[in-house]
Design a protein around this motif. Sequence first.
Motif, mmCIF file in Angstrom:
data_model
loop_
_atom_site.group_PDB
_atom_site.id
_atom_site.type_symbol
_atom_site.label_atom_id
_atom_site.label_comp_id
_atom_site.label_asym_id
_atom_site.label_seq_id
_atom_site.Cartn_x
_atom_site.Cartn_y
_atom_site.Cartn_z
ATOM 1 N N VAL A 1 0.842 -1.198 0.000
ATOM 2 C CA VAL A 1 0.000 0.000 0.000
ATOM 3 C C VAL A 1 0.876 1.247 0.000
ATOM 4 C CG1 VAL A 1 -1.708 1.318 1.325
ATOM 5 C CG2 VAL A 1 -1.979 -1.151 1.059
ATOM 6 N N GLU A 2 1.948 1.225 0.768
ATOM 7 C CA GLU A 2 2.869 2.363 0.793
ATOM 8 C C GLU A 2 3.457 2.628 -0.599
ATOM 9 O OE1 GLU A 2 6.901 3.853 3.098
ATOM 10 O OE2 GLU A 2 5.758 2.184 3.915
ATOM 11 N N ALA A 3 3.813 1.569 -1.309
ATOM 12 C CA ALA A 3 4.346 1.726 -2.664
ATOM 13 C C ALA A 3 3.301 2.361 -3.582
ATOM 14 C CB ALA A 3 4.799 0.387 -3.227
ATOM 15 N N MET A 4 2.048 1.968 -3.404
ATOM 16 C CA MET A 4 0.977 2.555 -4.222
ATOM 17 C C MET A 4 0.818 4.044 -3.919
ATOM 18 S SD MET A 4 -1.823 -0.523 -4.065
ATOM 19 C CE MET A 4 -2.939 0.116 -5.306
ATOM 20 N N MET A 5 1.029 4.427 -2.664
ATOM 21 C CA MET A 5 0.899 5.836 -2.282
ATOM 22 C C MET A 5 1.988 6.690 -2.952
ATOM 23 S SD MET A 5 -0.182 5.504 1.716
ATOM 24 C CE MET A 5 -0.540 7.230 1.968
ATOM 25 N N GLU A 6 3.107 6.093 -3.268
ATOM 26 C CA GLU A 6 4.218 6.815 -3.892
ATOM 27 C C GLU A 6 4.059 6.944 -5.404
ATOM 28 O OE1 GLU A 6 7.723 4.670 -2.760
ATOM 29 O OE2 GLU A 6 7.392 5.020 -0.626
#
Length: 82
Positions: free
Chosen positions: A71-76
Amino acid sequence: MPVQPDGELTQHQRLAAMLESKAAEIGRSLTDEATAAGLRIALKEMRRLLQGAHLSGFISDEGYRDLDTMVEAMMEAPGLLA
């Protein structure tokens, strides 16, 4: 989208491209700040959902860490499309 010196996209760049493709399917772009903000809001709430599932024992420690990293990667992603 910046590419690596060898011309290969990183895993995060491929994810950003996939998300941008999905946004384009509905006439949007993650380079648009309002669209990017909407994505970030939704993903922040997804993280809260995952935290609750983890605290309730529905997701293991390892599973939670893996999902949260995704999810963090998607936020970036919006920042990788400039």
